[in-house]
Design a protein around this motif. Sequence first.
Motif, PDB file in Angstrom:
ATOM      1  N   ALA A 222      -2.859   0.048  -1.284  1.00  0.00           N
ATOM      2  CA  ALA A 222      -3.769   0.261  -0.161  1.00  0.00           C
ATOM      3  C   ALA A 222      -4.949   1.145  -0.522  1.00  0.00           C
ATOM      4  N   GLY A 223      -4.810   1.925  -1.576  1.00  0.00           N
ATOM      5  CA  GLY A 223      -5.909   2.784  -2.004  1.00  0.00           C
ATOM      6  C   GLY A 223      -6.790   2.187  -3.073  1.00  0.00           C
TER       7      GLY A 223
ATOM      8  N   SER B  16       3.905  10.819   0.604  1.00  0.00           N
ATOM      9  CA  SER B  16       3.391   9.872  -0.378  1.00  0.00           C
ATOM     10  C   SER B  16       3.684  10.288  -1.818  1.00  0.00           C
ATOM     11  N   LYS B  17       3.577  11.569  -2.139  1.00  0.00           N
ATOM     12  CA  LYS B  17       3.827  12.100  -3.487  1.00  0.00           C
ATOM     13  C   LYS B  17       2.814  11.574  -4.505  1.00  0.00           C
TER      14      LYS B  17
ATOM     15  N   LEU C  40      -2.220   6.228   4.499  1.00  0.00           N
ATOM     16  CA  LEU C  40      -2.130   5.061   3.619  1.00  0.00           C
ATOM     17  C   LEU C  40      -0.676   4.757   3.265  1.00  0.00           C
ATOM     18  N   HIS C  41       0.103   5.801   3.049  1.00  0.00           N
ATOM     19  CA  HIS C  41       1.525   5.605   2.721  1.00  0.00           C
ATOM     20  C   HIS C  41       2.271   4.959   3.893  1.00  0.00           C
TER      21      HIS C  41
ATOM     22  N   PRO D 168     -10.774   5.028   5.589  1.00  0.00           N
ATOM     23  CA  PRO D 168      -9.854   4.426   4.599  1.00  0.00           C
ATOM     24  C   PRO D 168      -8.909   3.394   5.206  1.00  0.00           C
ATOM     25  N   LEU D 169      -8.410   3.665   6.415  1.00  0.00           N
ATOM     26  CA  LEU D 169      -7.518   2.691   7.044  1.00  0.00           C
ATOM     27  C   LEU D 169      -8.252   1.418   7.420  1.00  0.00           C
ATOM     28  N   LEU D 170      -9.514   1.547   7.855  1.00  0.00           N
ATOM     29  CA  LEU D 170     -10.308   0.363   8.152  1.00  0.00           C
ATOM     30  C   LEU D 170     -10.527  -0.467   6.898  1.00  0.00           C
ATOM     31  N   ALA D 171     -10.772   0.199   5.783  1.00  0.00           N
ATOM     32  CA  ALA D 171     -11.043  -0.518   4.538  1.00  0.00           C
ATOM     33  C   ALA D 171      -9.827  -1.318   4.068  1.00  0.00           C
TER      34      ALA D 171
END
Length: 305
Positions: free
Chosen positions: A84-85, A157-158, A178-179, A222-225
């Motif tokens: 996701a990143g 997330s770590k 993101l996690h 970031p979530l939109l992307a």
Amino acid sequence: TQCDRRYHIRSQQMWGDFDSASRKDLATSAESGWEALLEARKLPRQGPAAGLWGEVDERPKRRRTEVVRPVRCRGILFRLGVDAGGTRQQDLEVRNTQLTTRLPALASLIAPVEGSELAGAVDFQALGASRIALLAAVEFALAGPGANERSEELWISKQQRAISKASKASCEVVERALHALELLRCANHLAIPRLQEEAERRLLGSDDRQLQPLLCEASAIPLLATSFRREKIISQRCMQLLVNCGPEFLLGRERQLGVIYATQPLVGCVLSGIFKASKPSSSPSIPAIPWNPVLEDLLLGPKSV
């Protein structure tokens, strides 16, 4: 006595007369028989010896060989792509005999792998999840009904990705969001309803408002992307939040926008369309917003010389 005499006569009739002469003859025949047997053993054997109860089968017998079968490890190879990143992930190999039992949805996704002791491989390259998120989802399923989906250890997330580092002070919030989105995708593909519901609750918030939603101003871009054209509910919530915040929201997020434009150009165009109307006006009656030149170049394109 007369009775003993009759018994002796009857024994002689049945078994013969075992006097000294008879016993001597029996001993001589037995001795000659053993001598003949010993001499016969010294001679080379010409053929198969006769069995005790008949002739031996002269057909060649097959030697029985034990086939040692290799122990197959009921493991599965998960082929991963970009998370996701926007980070490329290595494949994940999970070896557990209860994997297909705890995750019945894998039965229709497993493809055989030639020359491998694994049960098969699952293509998750288009899933958009990291190794950490997928492993957390698999371990949650293997734990059985007693697994706690609200354990905070599950939602950490770590790791720190580029888009999270670009968020500076809100790095941890972005990474946790993101996690959670990656766990939502894993739970959806692996059919883990409890984990899926908890991921949605953490991202979007709950009705009782006991949990602060991870979809906030810090994580909206970031979530939109990563959810654009995939998780429609999440992407719509992100766009609604950005519109409500206004152009002031973008100030201080130049690095975050730069990563988005470099990795997700289509989402960058969407952001440009949202904030294009907020360009500083030359009219003195309309208050101008102090734009950063870098931010203006990102949203509106470089100025012509």
